[in-house]
Design an enzyme around this catalytic site. Structure first.
Site, short mmCIF file in Angstrom:
data_model
loop_
_atom_site.label_atom_id
_atom_site.label_comp_id
_atom_site.label_asym_id
_atom_site.label_seq_id
_atom_site.Cartn_x
_atom_site.Cartn_y
_atom_site.Cartn_z
N ASP A 177 -40.60 5.03 85.90
CA ASP A 177 -41.96 5.49 86.73
C ASP A 177 -41.87 5.19 88.03
O ASP A 177 -41.31 4.29 88.54
CB ASP A 177 -43.07 4.63 85.95
CG ASP A 177 -44.25 4.85 86.37
OD1 ASP A 177 -44.90 5.94 86.10
OD2 ASP A 177 -45.04 4.12 87.39
N GLU A 210 -39.08 9.46 87.34
CA GLU A 210 -40.09 10.46 87.82
C GLU A 210 -40.13 10.35 89.35
O GLU A 210 -40.32 9.18 89.91
CB GLU A 210 -41.39 9.52 87.37
CG GLU A 210 -42.63 10.37 87.68
CD GLU A 210 -43.74 9.76 88.17
OE1 GLU A 210 -44.93 10.44 87.92
OE2 GLU A 210 -43.43 8.62 88.61
C1 NOJ Z 1 -46.87 7.65 87.66
C2 NOJ Z 1 -47.38 7.93 86.08
O1 NOJ Z 1 -47.02 9.17 85.68
C3 NOJ Z 1 -48.93 7.68 86.36
O2 NOJ Z 1 -49.73 8.00 85.22
C4 NOJ Z 1 -49.01 6.40 86.95
O3 NOJ Z 1 -50.65 6.30 87.24
C5 NOJ Z 1 -48.60 5.84 88.22
N1 NOJ Z 1 -47.28 6.50 88.12
C6 NOJ Z 1 -48.50 4.43 88.53
O4 NOJ Z 1 -47.66 3.88 87.76
#
Ligand code: NOJ
Length: 571
Positions: free
Chosen positions: A227, A299
């Site tokens: 993430d 991500e």
């Molecule tokens: C990216 C995630 O996809 C999202 O849902 C989240 O709020 C943020 N990162 C913080 O972890």
């Protein structure tokens, strides 16, 4: 000596043999069909209106039916749910709302029995403020003093007031620094104040995080979606100060994330270093345990040049799959030329350096595909991401064409991303078959009686059946052998018609043609070949098995997408 010569002989045979055979030397993740599950919303097994692990386990056969290789579960860990699981209070515990560790073990066992892989979300940038580590850090307990990013802040020379250490703005707006009364210092949070950033300059933090990865890998996890990768490290000068970020000119609101150019809080060298460490850890883990590759998805909403470095900077390897969100910028008016530019954006930079590609169409942070591109183009996009070489990533429900749901009036709703997180639509029974309970945590879409798995199974050209048709094609050699020189080509053959060609060793060829526009299009002399229609979108007037001579004229109806096949077998 013979063993050394053998590979050469094999190559010669492959190249000069009368009927050459394409090889598939790709690792499992390289041409995988990945499927994201938002656990709260996939399937509820205990009637509390929130999805859970046993619910997911009960639907694994469906993933098999879809042709999925691996499923990525958004966070299932212990959390106060300020950000629905992206605020973790215990990284090695399952949140009771989702079930128990025994449920998780059962899920992974069943998945592996079915030949499915499980990818977990890994959220290293921050924990919840309710995490024991943060509590200890607030109290400056031994070893935890430096676990998060703490700073005294500045004193305004004129007013004497205390101010945050820098002008940084959090992704969710407002200052990236929050004052902690107990510790009498500011802490950094790239996201919510309830999500304090861990300090990756601290080796103990890195060790703890490797421990988390090992814990889940030992339980059989096949990959991790990391993430918020770009946010892991921030710039800090040697004297302990943090430089202000310059304004971007994109926003007039100083509390908006768009107000600044994020040159000190995104994609920092420290972040790359940490990502390379994780890869090293997994390469070693694989060597020691003889397991399949544990794949790392990142991500990262970053430029392709930066993504390229996240894969490998020439010296170090990092993530295998830096998620490619380019195609998510497509909208209803997008043309085939727009598609070509977006695909080229990746293929011109990443492909030559790494021979890898992935295509993401949606996730829990963005509007549903049907809302972005229009329902008539959902199948076109499904066909596109599966036609292109590499890995496809589908968000649950997109395969049946789910759309955003108005969620303002629900009891739990508190996030502007709720509309794309509503319960999966399984059938026409109450609550779309998502729960046997009396309520659901977010409302079920009103369109569920038409758009659901059970109904779509029996509609020949439903979103679901087109999706399944494409994942089946992804299993063919022509789609898998994408590293061969002649394995694929793509481009806009007309301003509104996008084409992908996939070939297997001159034995079999597929042409995927997608009319992005609302007009009839004519293609003349596309190739000296007669091909057969093998997959048709909803708006196609053609029929399966119909032949078309591409040296002549082919016409395409508005929003029509087709797959054509040719093979040396003539079938
Ligand atoms: C990216 C995630 O996809 C999202 O849902 C989240 O709020 C943020 N990162 C913080 O972890």
């Amino acid at each position: 000596m013979w063993s050394r010569l053998l590979p050469l002989c094999t190559v010669l045979l492959l190249c000069y043999g009368k009927r050459t055979t394409a090889t598939t030397t790709v690792d499992w993740w390289e041409s995988a069909t990945l499927y994201q599950i938002y656990p709260r919303s996939f399937m509820d097994s205990n009637g509390d209106g929130v999805g859970d692990l046993n619910g997911i386990a009960s639907r694994l056969e469906y993933l098999k039916e879809l042709g999925v290789t691996a499923t990525w579960l958004s966070p299932i860990f212990k959390s106060p749910m300020a950000d629905f699981g992206y605020d973790i209070s215990n990284f090695t515990e399952v949140d009771p709302i989702f079930g128990t560790m025994a449920d998780f073990d059962a899920l992974i066992t069943k998945a592996h029995q079915l030949g499915l892989k499980i990818i977990l979300d890994f959220v290293p940038n921050h924990s919840s403020d309710e995490c024991e580590w943060f509590q200890k850090s607030v109290r400056r307990e031994d070893g935890y003093d430096d676990f998060y990013v703490w700073e005294d802040g500045k004193i305004d020379a004129q007013t004497g007031e205390r101010m945050p250490p820098s002008n940084w703005v959090s992704v969710f707006s407002g200052s990236m620094w929050t004052w902690n009364e107990q510790r009498q210092q500011y802490f950094l949070h790239q996201f919510l104040p309830k999500q304090p950033d861990l300090n990756f300059r601290n080796q103990m933090v890195r060790e703890h995080m490797r421990g988390v990865l090992k814990f889940w890998s030992d339980r059989g996890v096949d990959g991790f979606r990391i993430d918020a990768v770009p946010h892991i490290g921030e710039k800090r000068y040697a004297n302990g100060t943090y430089p202000d970020e310059p304004s971007s000119g994109w926003s007039d609101d100083p509390s908006s994330y768009n107000y600044h150019e994020h040159i000190y809080t995104k994609d920092q060298p420290l972040t790359l270093e940490v990502v390379y460490e994780w890869r090293q850890f997994f390469d070693e883990y694989k060597r020691q345990n003889g397991v399949d590759t544990i794949a790392l998805l990142a991500e990262a909403y970053s430029s392709v040049e930066v993504l390229s470095d996240y894969i490998n900077n020439g010296t170090h390897s990092g993530t295998q799959i830096p998620m490619n969100f380019n195609l998510m910028s497509l909208i209803g008016y997008s043309t085939a030329k727009n598609v070509e530019d977006l695909v080229k954006g990746w293929m011109d930079t990443i492909w030559p350096r790494h021979q890898t590609a992935n295509w993401v169409l949606g996730n829990h942070d963005s509007a549903r595909l049907a809302n972005r591109v229009g329902r008539e183009k959902v199948d076109l996009m499904t066909m596109l991401v599966h036609a292109l070489p590499g890995t496809s990533v589908t968000y649950y429900g997109e395969e049946i064409g789910m759309s955003n749901v108005a969620t303002e009036y629900t009891p739990v709703s508190c996030d502007d991303r709720d509309p794309e997180r509503t319960p999966m639509q399984w059938d026409t029974t109450a609550h779309a078959g998502f729960t046997t309970g009396s309520t659901t945590w977010l409302p079920v879409s009103v369109d569920y009686e038409q758009l659901n798995v059970a109904t779509e199974r029996s509609v020949a050209r439903s979103h679901l059946n087109i999706f399944k048709g494409m994942t089946k094609l992804k299993q063919t050699l022509a789609f898998k052998a994408f590293k061969d020189e002649n394995g694929f080509s793509f481009g806009a053959v007309l301003p509104q018609v996008f084409q992908v060609v996939r070939t297997a060793a001159k034995q079999e060829e597929y042409r995927i043609l997608i009319n992005m526009g609302n007009k009839i299009e004519y293609l003349y002399g596309l190739a000296n070949q007669t091909m057969v229609y093998v997959l048709l979108s909803q708006f196609s007037p053609h029929s399966y098995g119909e032949k078309v001579d591409l040296s002549k004229r082919l016409y395409m109806m508005p929003y029509e997408a087709v797959v054509l096949r040719w093979s040396t077998d003539g079938d």
